[in-house]
Design an enzyme around this catalytic site. Structure first.
Site, PDB file in Angstrom:
ATOM      1  N   ARG A 170      -8.992 -63.542  21.175  1.00  0.00           N
ATOM      2  CA  ARG A 170     -10.148 -63.495  22.069  1.00  0.00           C
ATOM      3  C   ARG A 170     -11.395 -63.874  21.286  1.00  0.00           C
ATOM      4  NH1 ARG A 170     -13.244 -59.161  22.467  1.00  0.00           N
ATOM      5  NH2 ARG A 170     -11.615 -57.630  22.049  1.00  0.00           N
ATOM      6  N   HIS A 193     -15.086 -58.692  24.505  1.00  0.00           N
ATOM      7  CA  HIS A 193     -14.153 -58.202  25.521  1.00  0.00           C
ATOM      8  C   HIS A 193     -14.743 -58.373  26.913  1.00  0.00           C
ATOM      9  CE1 HIS A 193     -12.532 -55.026  28.208  1.00  0.00           C
ATOM     10  NE2 HIS A 193     -11.392 -55.472  27.708  1.00  0.00           N
ATOM     11  N   TYR A 208     -16.761 -54.446  15.301  1.00  0.00           N
ATOM     12  CA  TYR A 208     -15.384 -54.166  14.896  1.00  0.00           C
ATOM     13  C   TYR A 208     -14.627 -55.364  14.323  1.00  0.00           C
ATOM     14  CZ  TYR A 208     -14.555 -55.923  19.685  1.00  0.00           C
ATOM     15  OH  TYR A 208     -14.554 -56.676  20.846  1.00  0.00           O
TER      16      TYR A 208
END
Length: 397
Positions: A282, A286, A295
């Site tokens: 990805r 998100h 992260y």
């Protein structure tokens, strides 16, 4: 169970190998190298020039739509958006291998499958702006699409709910004797939901013609895959449930197309489920509510941008003399203009009447819903500045 689980049954996969810790070491099918060189042509023989050009155009269109709608959310014009940047090969490559009568049950990052089937920019926008043309009557968040004519089941927010539903729908297709199946998309994070296990077991036991398509993009929001499970990804779970399984390079259009095409053939011929795990990444956040810098590193993202599925597919098309650079540039310009013009048009459409909120559930709305509606109207009249698009629709009620 060996014959049922053996990956070579897919026809384009390798043998299962056992390693010292007892886990299943499942290889990954790759037909197109990162530099655009095809290893083998058997699996994607039906991927002709016309279909290849349609796949590429859809990939470019979705990336443009994603970029524009993320910007629209940042401007406060819509409330929410999910992009599929980096995963276009997985979703659009698989959609190209299906037939129009096959049912699609999506998680929320498969807008490319809808676009490939002909969903228009205005249809996308009507849903995201929740206006009167939205078939959901504005009752769902943006990106919760659904279209009966295109056999695309309406998206629901809770993770994993579509998985047992897909098994049930496919069982219905089997009972009806139709020459069609169901494909169910989900991420590796959704595979941690209980519905995943219930759905796969149901499909395996009842021999349902369903393709479970897992987009393993490395993260369940901010949780990396290595912190989600200890086994060999999601493919090993399919084998555990007695389901024919294959793992593919999810950034390789040719591998995804070939695997999905073969999976469809097997699922219909043998009336059984098939699991595809597409290994991808990805590149976007998100959702518009997420900040991936918290992260994962820029270095990690840069590494995966070098594996961009669109650039990789274009290299292969060039090797086939099927790539018209000027034509795709013009297509991108026209698509961007269409998206911008449609956005401006659609956001001016009026929203649904507030009374619609209690319709279509009961034949006659019960007293308690009527009372709640009146209470809502009173609240909106009291704070009209907080509901600028709604207050004008109730002032004469």
């Amino acid at each position: 169970m060996k014959d049922r689980n053996h990956l070579s049954d897919i026809g384009i996969a390798h043998d299962v190998k056992m390693i010292s810790n007892g886990l299943v070491d499942i290889p990954m099918l790759q037909l197109l190298s990162p530099d655009g060189v095809a290893h083998d042509s058997d699996g994607y023989a039906e991927l002709d020039q016309d279909k290849s050009e349609k796949i590429l155009q859809t990939m470019h269109y979705i990336r443009i739509l994603d970029e524009r709608m993320i910007a629209a959310q940042r401007q406060g014009r819509i409330s929410f958006y999910l992009a599929c940047t980096g995963e276009e090969a997985a979703t659009i490559g698989s959609a190209a291998a299906l037939e129009p009568e096959d049912m699609i049950m999506s998680q929320y990052r498969e807008q490319g499958t809808l676009a490939y089937r002909g969903y228009t920019t205005k249809q996308f926008m009507d849903q995201m702006f929740s206006n009167q043309k939205d078939p959901n009557k504005g009752r769902q968040m943006p990106i919760h699409y659904g279209d009966k004519a295109l056999n695309f089941m309406t998206i629901s927010s809770p993770l994993g709910t579509q998985i047992p539903q897909a098994s049930g729908y496919a069982y219905g297709q089997k009972m009806a004797g139709v020459d069609a199946l169901t494909i169910c998309y989900f991420g590796e994070g959704a595979a941690s939901e209980g519905d995943f296990h219930a759905g796969l077991n149901m499909a395996a036991v009842l021999n349902c013609p369903v393709i479970f398509f897992c987009r393993n993009n490395g993260y369940a929001i901010s949780t990396p895959a290595e912190e989600q499970f200890a086994g060999d990804g999601i493919a090993s779970r399919g084998i555990g449930y007695g389901i024919k399984t294959i793992r593919v390079d999810g950034n390789d259009v040719l591998a995804v197309f070939a695997a999905t095409k073969k999976a469809r053939e097997i699922a219909l011929k043998e009336q059984c489920p098939v699991l595809i795990e597409a290994m991808t990444y990805r590149l976007a956040a998100h959702s518009t509510s997420d900040d991936p810098t918290g992260y994962r590193s820029k270095e990690e993202e840069a590494k995966w941008r070098e594996k961009d599925p669109i650039l990789r597919f274009e290299k292969w098309l060039k090797s086939k003399n099927w790539f018209n650079e000027e034509a795709i540039k013009q297509f991108a310009v026209e698509s961007r203009q269409e998206v911008l013009q449609t956005l401006k048009q659609v956001e001016k459409e009026p929203v649904n009447h507030i009374d619609d909120i209690i319709e279509d559930v009961y034949d006659t709305p019960p007293w308690h819903l009527k009372e709640q509606l009146q209470s809502l109207k009173q609240h909106i009249r009291q704070y009209p500045e907080a509901y600028p698009k709604t207050s004008g629709r109730i002032k004469n009620d």
